[in-house]
Design a protein around this motif. Structure first.
Motif, PDB file in Angstrom:
ATOM      1  N   LEU A 190       2.787   2.825 -16.564  1.00 52.99           N
ATOM      2  CA  LEU A 190       3.890   2.866 -15.612  1.00 52.99           C
ATOM      3  C   LEU A 190       3.376   3.352 -14.257  1.00 52.99           C
ATOM      4  N   CYS A 191       3.759   2.651 -13.201  1.00 53.03           N
ATOM      5  CA  CYS A 191       3.437   3.110 -11.849  1.00 53.03           C
ATOM      6  C   CYS A 191       4.390   4.281 -11.530  1.00 53.03           C
ATOM      7  N   GLU A 192       4.174   4.920 -10.416  1.00 52.20           N
ATOM      8  CA  GLU A 192       4.987   6.083 -10.052  1.00 52.20           C
ATOM      9  C   GLU A 192       6.480   5.738  -9.998  1.00 52.20           C
ATOM     10  N   ASN A 193       6.798   4.594  -9.399  1.00 56.62           N
ATOM     11  CA  ASN A 193       8.203   4.192  -9.253  1.00 56.62           C
ATOM     12  C   ASN A 193       8.850   3.904 -10.614  1.00 56.62           C
ATOM     13  N   CYS A 194       8.163   3.126 -11.441  1.00 55.91           N
ATOM     14  CA  CYS A 194       8.715   2.788 -12.754  1.00 55.91           C
ATOM     15  C   CYS A 194       8.815   4.030 -13.634  1.00 55.91           C
ATOM     16  N   ARG A 195       7.821   4.917 -13.545  1.00 59.11           N
ATOM     17  CA  ARG A 195       7.856   6.166 -14.309  1.00 59.11           C
ATOM     18  C   ARG A 195       9.112   6.965 -13.953  1.00 59.11           C
ATOM     19  N   ASN A 205       9.602  -7.147 -13.360  1.00 57.59           N
ATOM     20  CA  ASN A 205       9.804  -7.007 -11.916  1.00 57.59           C
ATOM     21  C   ASN A 205       8.592  -6.415 -11.212  1.00 57.59           C
ATOM     22  N   CYS A 206       8.077  -5.326 -11.764  1.00 63.14           N
ATOM     23  CA  CYS A 206       6.958  -4.631 -11.117  1.00 63.14           C
ATOM     24  C   CYS A 206       5.620  -5.214 -11.558  1.00 63.14           C
ATOM     25  N   GLY A 207       5.450  -5.306 -12.862  1.00 56.99           N
ATOM     26  CA  GLY A 207       4.188  -5.822 -13.379  1.00 56.99           C
ATOM     27  C   GLY A 207       3.147  -4.747 -13.675  1.00 56.99           C
ATOM     28  N   CYS A 208       3.527  -3.484 -13.540  1.00 57.03           N
ATOM     29  CA  CYS A 208       2.561  -2.417 -13.818  1.00 57.03           C
ATOM     30  C   CYS A 208       2.236  -2.343 -15.309  1.00 57.03           C
ATOM     31  N   THR A 209       3.128  -2.836 -16.138  1.00 64.87           N
ATOM     32  CA  THR A 209       2.847  -2.912 -17.575  1.00 64.87           C
ATOM     33  C   THR A 209       2.997  -4.366 -18.023  1.00 64.87           C
TER      34      THR A 209
END
Ligand SMILES: [Zn+2]
Length: 131
Positions: A81-86, A47-51
């Motif tokens: 991980l971005c802040e939101n995913c973290r 969904n995010c793509g940060c990882t």
């Protein structure tokens, strides 16, 4: 001396655990919490793509020793991980810890004693631990 933070956490869980007091509820909620961690990590990829997950078979030389294996293994994880995913992953790990503490309470186990026992085992076995 027991670790006060860990014991305090376990005591707080005992006080708050009213709704899911049955061992059956705790076991199923604990498993659900573990699944939610996996889902949160998966969503950071899809969904995010940060990882990103990039996996391939690693060739391990025939003469490699146990100590060498770490150099031939990979997390298959790229990015961070971005802040939101973290925040989401931390929340889900927290939920999992809650039900782990609840399980310990119902079985009259001390979470800190388990941490210490596992740490001693890992420290003793070192590279020979195949967990
Ligand atoms: Zn993210």
């Amino acid at each position: 001396m027991k670790d006060l933070l860990c014991d305090e956490f376990q005591n707080t869980v005992a006080e708050l655990l009213i709704r899911h007091h049955s061992i059956l509820d705790v076991l199923s909620k604990s498993q659900e919490a573990g699944s939610r961690i996996n889902r949160a990590v998966t969503k950071s990829v899809t969904n995010c793509g940060c990882t990103k997950i990039k996996a391939e078979k690693k060739e391990i030389p025939a003469g490699a020793t146990l100590a060498d294996l770490k150099a031939y293994t990979d997390s298959h994880l790229e990015g961070a991980l971005c802040e939101n995913c973290r925040e989401i992953v931390e929340t889900e790990i927290g939920r999992s810890l809650f039900y782990l503490a609840a399980l310990c309470n119902l079985l009259d186990l001390n979470l800190y004693d388990i941490f210490i026992k596992e740490h001693k085992k890992l420290s003793t076995l070192r590279v020979f631990n195949f967990t």
